[in-house]
Structures are given as C-alpha cells and as structure tokens.
Design an enzyme around this catalytic site. Structure first.
Site, PDB file in Angstrom:
ATOM      1  N   ASP A 209       0.801  -1.178   0.000  1.00 14.82           N
ATOM      2  CA  ASP A 209      -0.034   0.062   0.050  1.00 14.82           C
ATOM      3  C   ASP A 209       0.931   1.243  -0.072  1.00 14.82           C
ATOM      4  OD1 ASP A 209       0.333  -1.217   2.960  1.00 14.82           O
ATOM      5  OD2 ASP A 209       0.188   0.983   3.194  1.00 14.82           O
ATOM      6  N   ASP A 211       1.603   4.474   1.906  1.00 17.41           N
ATOM      7  CA  ASP A 211       1.449   4.986   3.370  1.00 17.41           C
ATOM      8  C   ASP A 211       0.317   6.150   3.361  1.00 17.41           C
ATOM      9  OD1 ASP A 211       2.288   3.717   5.702  1.00 17.41           O
ATOM     10  OD2 ASP A 211       2.711   5.734   6.267  1.00 17.41           O
TER      11      ASP A 211
END
Ligand code: ZN
Length: 269
Positions: A209, A211
């Site tokens: 992902d 952040d």
C-alpha cells in the site's frame, strides 16, 4: 528425535509461505534461553537446498509486531545451524513511484520502535557494528532474482515503526521528508539480533500500500493490505525461491561475522 538436514539458510516470512517447500517439511520444536519461537521451525528443501522456515507471526498469525519473540526466533534459527536469513516482509511505501507490487531491497533501516528488547548483550562494553544493517551477498541474491511481475527497487531506507497501528498522515509525510522509502513494523530488532548472532540478514520488502501521507483516500486499512499481499504472494514466493538458489553455497560472507576475535558475553548457539 526426527532427523532432518542441517539448514544453512532460513526464510522468516508471512503465513502465505507454508507451501514453500519442494518436499514434505519437518517441523522442529525448539526451546531457547529466550523462550519459544513464534512457531516450530519447518525444515525442508527448496531448489535442492535445505532451508529452515519460520512463520514470523506464528502459525495462526497470533503475534503482533510488538509482541513477537524476536530473540527466541533468531536464537532458534542459529541453533539449528542457520547462518543466513532472508526476511521477506510486507511494507507500506513512502514514495508514489514505488506502488503496490513493488519489491524493495533496502540498504538501510531506521528504528522508530520503542520498548522492544533488541539485544542479547546483558552487560559489558560490547557494541556491535550496524552501519550497514543488511548483508550484501543476500541483497545481491535477491536483486538478481527479480521477476517481471514485480518491479524491483534497489537501495533506500526502511523505517520500522512500533505498530500495531498504521502511521498518521503527519508521521508518514515526515518519514517521506526524511528521504525514507518504506515503512514496516517487524524489521527491527530482527536485523540487529541477526547481526549479534553473526547471521547474514536481508529484508526483501513487498509493497502492499501507499502509506497514509501519500494515499488520497481514507487511510490505510489492514483488509486492503492483506488483499494486496495475497494478490502478489505467488510471484513474491517465486522471487524468494530464486533468491535461495542464488545465494552462494559457500559460507563466504566475512562482513556479517562481526565478532571474529572478540569475546562475547555469551556463547553463540
Ligand atoms: Zn553476510
């Protein structure tokens, strides 16, 4: 007592790595002066080599990053004969150009954890060299094992946070402003404990992902992180398998054998 080959190489990884071996693995229960490791250590074969596998978070993913038995894990591996540890991990990215599915082979780490026991040394003037926290031989093996599905980035810095919560947007932006690239919750003290035990160690980080400071939506959620990790797990495992095959067979790494000639306050297992 079961017989198993003596593994010189280990992988510490997430739960998806169970079907990692080419043959039936043997589970070895180990107790250490620091308690029991996250799980029994599985020993099997990968690409013709004996490899030890330890699921970092336990077989039921019961250990959170701040409660992991880090000292027992590394000690147990060393006591089995392991001298090199490949450490695949899931990470958040602090840079927009290293999106989900990127594999990072960082060169540096920054410790932002707190309250974790991070040394085997109980006293005495022993100061381990940690300027370069990762083993170059293992990093090279991982870099040479890149596969087309997962873009690979070499170098950069992984900041290790305490967790188990994800970062705030402000923290995340601040990390990025420092020039750090990846954020993770388990890479420390694993790396320094490996160094104290003279184990070669390298993190191989799969980005799940962007952040919090980078993403546009409503923040990082565990369900999305696990889903992304699951999606890339097959190719990532293949990369780790190739890296195992690429690690030199001879125990040639002097740089990680920091204690040569130094008397330690404990016996290496
Ligand atoms: Zn090394």
């Amino acid at each position: 007592m079961s017989s198993h080959p003596r593994p010189a190489l280990a992988v510490i990884g997430g739960s998806g790595f169970y079907d990692f071996f080419d043959n039936d693995a043997t589970d070895v229960e180990i107790d250490t002066p620091y308690g029991t490791p996250s799980a029994p250590i599985a020993i099997g074969e990968v690409e013709g080599r004996a490899v030890a596998f330890l699921p970092r978070h336990g077989k039921r993913h019961q250990y959170a990053p701040h409660t992991l038995p880090y000292l027992a894990n590394m000690w147990a591996l060393r006591s089995l004969g392991v001298r090199r540890v490949l450490a695949p991990c899931a990470v958040g990215s602090l840079r927009a150009d290293w999106g989900p599915g990127t594999v990072g082979v960082p060169a540096q780490l920054v410790d932002r954890t707190s309250g974790r026991m991070q040394t085997y040394f109980g006293g005495g003037g022993v100061h381990v060299s940690f300027a370069d926290p990762y083993c170059d031989e293992l990093r090279t093996a991982a870099i040479e094992s890149a596969i087309p599905e997962l873009p690979l980035k070499v170098g950069g810095t992984m900041v290790v946070v305490q967790g188990p919560r994800f970062s705030t947007r402000a923290e995340s932006r601040w990390f990025a402003e420092q020039g750090w690239d990846l954020v993770n919750m388990t890479g420390h003290p694993e790396a320094v404990l490996a160094r104290e035990l003279e184990l070669c160690y390298a993190a191989v980080a799969l980005v799940t992902d962007l952040d919090a400071g980078l993403e546009e939506g409503d923040g990082v959620h565990a369900v999305d992180v696990f889903a992304e990790f699951e999606r890339n797990l097959g190719p990532f495992k293949e990369l780790i398998r190739r890296a195992i095959a690429a690690v030199p067979g001879e125990d040639t790494c002097d740089r990680c054998r920091v204690h040569a000639g130094v008397s330690l306050p404990f016996e290496l297992p």
